[in-house]
Design a protein around this motif. Structure first.
Motif, PDB file in Angstrom:
ATOM      1  N   UNK A 193       0.860  -1.175   0.000  1.00 41.58           N
ATOM      2  CA  UNK A 193       0.000   0.000   0.000  1.00 41.58           C
ATOM      3  C   UNK A 193       0.901   1.231   0.000  1.00 41.58           C
ATOM      4  N   UNK A 194       0.651   2.137  -0.920  1.00 36.86           N
ATOM      5  CA  UNK A 194       1.501   3.322  -1.084  1.00 36.86           C
ATOM      6  C   UNK A 194       0.752   4.535  -0.530  1.00 36.86           C
ATOM      7  N   UNK A 195       1.235   5.038   0.595  1.00 39.24           N
ATOM      8  CA  UNK A 195       0.609   6.181   1.255  1.00 39.24           C
ATOM      9  C   UNK A 195       1.494   7.408   1.087  1.00 39.24           C
ATOM     10  N   UNK A 196       0.954   8.433   0.479  1.00 41.01           N
ATOM     11  CA  UNK A 196       1.675   9.692   0.365  1.00 41.01           C
ATOM     12  C   UNK A 196       1.391  10.562   1.579  1.00 41.01           C
ATOM     13  N   UNK A 197       2.337  11.421   1.932  1.00 42.63           N
ATOM     14  CA  UNK A 197       2.146  12.266   3.112  1.00 42.63           C
ATOM     15  C   UNK A 197       2.826  13.612   2.912  1.00 42.63           C
ATOM     16  N   UNK A 198       2.274  14.630   3.557  1.00 37.99           N
ATOM     17  CA  UNK A 198       2.979  15.903   3.642  1.00 37.99           C
ATOM     18  C   UNK A 198       4.296  15.683   4.381  1.00 37.99           C
ATOM     19  N   UNK A 199       5.219  16.604   4.199  1.00 45.17           N
ATOM     20  CA  UNK A 199       6.550  16.458   4.786  1.00 45.17           C
ATOM     21  C   UNK A 199       6.517  16.860   6.262  1.00 45.17           C
ATOM     22  N   UNK A 200       6.903  15.964   7.184  1.00 45.82           N
ATOM     23  CA  UNK A 200       6.905  16.320   8.611  1.00 45.82           C
ATOM     24  C   UNK A 200       7.892  17.442   8.906  1.00 45.82           C
ATOM     25  N   UNK A 201       7.583  18.252   9.932  1.00 47.60           N
ATOM     26  CA  UNK A 201       8.488  19.338  10.324  1.00 47.60           C
ATOM     27  C   UNK A 201       9.750  18.813  10.987  1.00 47.60           C
ATOM     28  N   UNK A 202       9.635  17.716  11.689  1.00 51.87           N
ATOM     29  CA  UNK A 202      10.771  17.134  12.391  1.00 51.87           C
ATOM     30  C   UNK A 202      10.371  15.800  12.973  1.00 51.87           C
ATOM     31  N   UNK A 203      11.306  15.131  13.649  1.00 47.19           N
ATOM     32  CA  UNK A 203      11.035  13.784  14.125  1.00 47.19           C
ATOM     33  C   UNK A 203       9.969  13.743  15.213  1.00 47.19           C
ATOM     34  N   UNK A 204       9.793  14.865  15.952  1.00 47.20           N
ATOM     35  CA  UNK A 204       8.816  14.864  17.031  1.00 47.20           C
ATOM     36  C   UNK A 204       7.582  15.690  16.692  1.00 47.20           C
ATOM     37  N   UNK A 235       0.584  19.714  -3.283  1.00 51.93           N
ATOM     38  CA  UNK A 235       0.361  19.688  -4.731  1.00 51.93           C
ATOM     39  C   UNK A 235       0.861  18.384  -5.338  1.00 51.93           C
ATOM     40  N   UNK A 236       2.028  17.928  -4.908  1.00 49.17           N
ATOM     41  CA  UNK A 236       2.578  16.666  -5.400  1.00 49.17           C
ATOM     42  C   UNK A 236       1.746  15.472  -4.978  1.00 49.17           C
ATOM     43  N   UNK A 237       1.157  15.541  -3.770  1.00 49.27           N
ATOM     44  CA  UNK A 237       0.317  14.445  -3.291  1.00 49.27           C
ATOM     45  C   UNK A 237      -0.949  14.308  -4.137  1.00 49.27           C
ATOM     46  N   UNK A 238      -1.569  15.433  -4.444  1.00 46.41           N
ATOM     47  CA  UNK A 238      -2.783  15.398  -5.266  1.00 46.41           C
ATOM     48  C   UNK A 238      -2.466  14.852  -6.653  1.00 46.41           C
ATOM     49  N   UNK A 302       2.880  28.458  -1.977  1.00 45.43           N
ATOM     50  CA  UNK A 302       1.437  28.220  -2.139  1.00 45.43           C
ATOM     51  C   UNK A 302       1.080  26.775  -2.460  1.00 45.43           C
ATOM     52  N   UNK A 303       2.082  25.902  -2.685  1.00 46.68           N
ATOM     53  CA  UNK A 303       1.801  24.485  -2.935  1.00 46.68           C
ATOM     54  C   UNK A 303       1.287  23.778  -1.680  1.00 46.68           C
ATOM     55  N   UNK A 304       1.496  24.401  -0.501  1.00 45.86           N
ATOM     56  CA  UNK A 304       1.161  23.723   0.747  1.00 45.86           C
ATOM     57  C   UNK A 304      -0.196  24.163   1.273  1.00 45.86           C
ATOM     58  N   UNK A 305      -0.842  23.260   2.039  1.00 41.81           N
ATOM     59  CA  UNK A 305      -2.104  23.604   2.666  1.00 41.81           C
ATOM     60  C   UNK A 305      -1.938  24.662   3.737  1.00 41.81           C
ATOM     61  N   UNK A 306      -0.801  24.631   4.459  1.00 36.95           N
ATOM     62  CA  UNK A 306      -0.545  25.622   5.494  1.00 36.95           C
ATOM     63  C   UNK A 306      -0.538  27.032   4.904  1.00 36.95           C
ATOM     64  N   UNK A 307       0.041  27.176   3.714  1.00 38.20           N
ATOM     65  CA  UNK A 307       0.110  28.504   3.088  1.00 38.20           C
ATOM     66  C   UNK A 307      -1.291  29.015   2.745  1.00 38.20           C
ATOM     67  N   UNK A 308      -2.201  28.123   2.398  1.00 35.64           N
ATOM     68  CA  UNK A 308      -3.570  28.546   2.096  1.00 35.64           C
ATOM     69  C   UNK A 308      -4.177  29.266   3.294  1.00 35.64           C
ATOM     70  N   UNK A 309      -3.963  28.713   4.480  1.00 35.31           N
ATOM     71  CA  UNK A 309      -4.512  29.313   5.692  1.00 35.31           C
ATOM     72  C   UNK A 309      -3.782  30.616   6.031  1.00 35.31           C
TER      73      UNK A 309
END
Length: 406
Positions: A193-204, A235-238, A302-309
């Motif tokens: 199963x191939x799950x795409x994800x946004x990039x985490x900010x850090x390990x925690x 954008x890459x995930x979509x 603007x590719x990120x959801x955070x930037x939309x907000x």
């Protein structure tokens, strides 16, 4: 003798020689010039080999290519195949790279040598005798020499035929090893199963913690169904979900695109964050505009959801003239944004729970709940993608996530 794998592989000597030259030259265009063939023919040969061994060998890089790590690993084997193929062509003094024999034809010739006659070999292979005889004749014509002396009781190898048997067995051994690896990769790929994800900010960070819990629990619950997690921008995930690169994706965005179904996993509060010196004595929501106008503002693209907000927030607290005066740095890397905040006096809008664990001389102003960042598990509107999402959602619910469907 393992002729079955060879018979199944739709591969030929010309394709393998071309691939060897591409890997050696590290260039499709350079190989085309070297062999006097169209670029499209060289590219098609690489595509055929990649399909047979179930692994990418090259990636496009501008007008050239870059070899994959698997290509680097497999290059010695492909080089050995090329050497044995050159030996085959030299049997009849044929060295032109455009001469081509299928590996199945070579394998069947070896079977004839072991059976002692075309008739017996055809029966063992489940082929018609005329069909096998024509295939052997084609090999002889291509090489330009006699390989068999036929007589009433069967067929006897000529010296050229004996050389061909030795070289073909060497080719078989290498190719069947590649085919065996490819079969394993295909089975793993089909089950994964191939799950795409946004990039985490850090390990925690919230995303890293959620994904680690998901993967760990998944291994225990579904050991025969691997879960592959890959990270990129929203954008890459979509785009990956649309193309089938991902079965489902975990993203943060204001809403889910209308082409997909989404399940709300979490809502993350956001804060304006900066060094205490950058924030000064301004610590309330009414001070957001003053801080933004007097600071370097580090934002994701603007590719990120955070930037939309963030864009919605800025549009509500600043006038159009003030927006034009903002000093903004766009960086699609959260670690870089954090460094700009921690070491270069910038301010940014970040998930509140991520800031708490960072430490250092940081101040933050919590944003109103209407600016919370939603995290979604998103899937396509087809049975396969939805079943994948539901399986992931089931594990997430067991971990205390996943609130409701879109």
């Amino acid at each position: 003798m393992s002729y079955v794998l060879m018979d199944r592989a739709k591969m030929d000597t010309s394709t393998l020689l071309i691939a060897h030259n591409v890997l050696r030259q590290r260039s499709i265009r350079g190989t085309a010039r070297l062999l006097g063939k169209p670029v499209s023919s060289i590219a098609a040969a690489i595509d055929r080999l990649e399909a047979q061994i179930s692994v990418p060998l090259v990636h496009k890089a501008g007008t050239g290519i870059v070899l994959t790590l698997e290509a680097e690993r497999l290059s010695p084997s492909i080089s050995q195949l090329a050497d044995h193929i050159q030996d085959v062509m030299a049997i009849g003094n044929r060295t032109r790279s455009d001469l081509s024999l299928s590996l199945s034809a070579l394998s069947r010739f070896v079977h004839v040598s072991e059976a002692g006659s075309i008739r017996r070999a055809a029966k063992q292979l489940g082929l018609g005798q005329p069909q096998l005889a024509r295939q052997i004749a084609h090999v002889e014509t291509t090489l330009g020499c006699r390989l068999l002396n036929r007589h009433v009781d069967g067929a006897k190898m000529t010296e050229a035929g004996k050389r061909l048997v030795r070289s073909t067995r060497a080719i078989e051994a290498i190719w069947n090893e590649l085919a065996h690896e490819a079969a394993g990769r295909s089975r793993r790929s089909a089950a994964t199963i191939r799950l795409g994800s946004i990039i985490p900010m850090g390990h925690d960070s919230f995303v890293a913690t959620l994904l680690a819990s998901l993967v760990s629990t998944w291994v225990d619950n579904k050991p025969r169904q691997p879960l592959l997690v890959a990270s990129t921008t929203t954008e890459g995930l979509i785009a990956g979900l649309k193309s089938g690169t991902y079965d489902a994706v975990f993203l943060n965005s204001v809403s889910v695109p209308t082409d997909f179904d989404g399940f709300l996993v979490a809502n993350s509060p956001l804060s304006l964050v900066g060094q205490s010196s950058a924030m000064g004595f301004l610590h309330g929501p009414d001070d957001l505009a003053k801080i933004a106008l007097n600071s370097l503002v580090a934002l994701p693209s603007p590719k990120s959801g955070l930037r939309q907000i963030i864009n919605r927030l800025l549009a509500e607290i600043l006038t159009e003239d003030e927006l034009r005066t903002l000093r903004v740095i766009e960086v699609d890397s959260m670690p870089v944004i954090l460094n700009l905040v921690l070491r270069h006096g910038a301010v940014s809008v970040l998930p509140s729970e991520s800031v708490t664990s960072i430490g250092g001389d940081l101040s933050q102003i919590s944003l109103p709940s209407e600016y919370n960042l939603p995290y979604w598990l998103v899937c396509g509107r087809n049975d396969g993608s939805r079943q994948t999402a539901l399986a992931v959602l089931h594990v997430l619910k067991g971990l205390g996530y996943a609130q409701h469907a879109k």
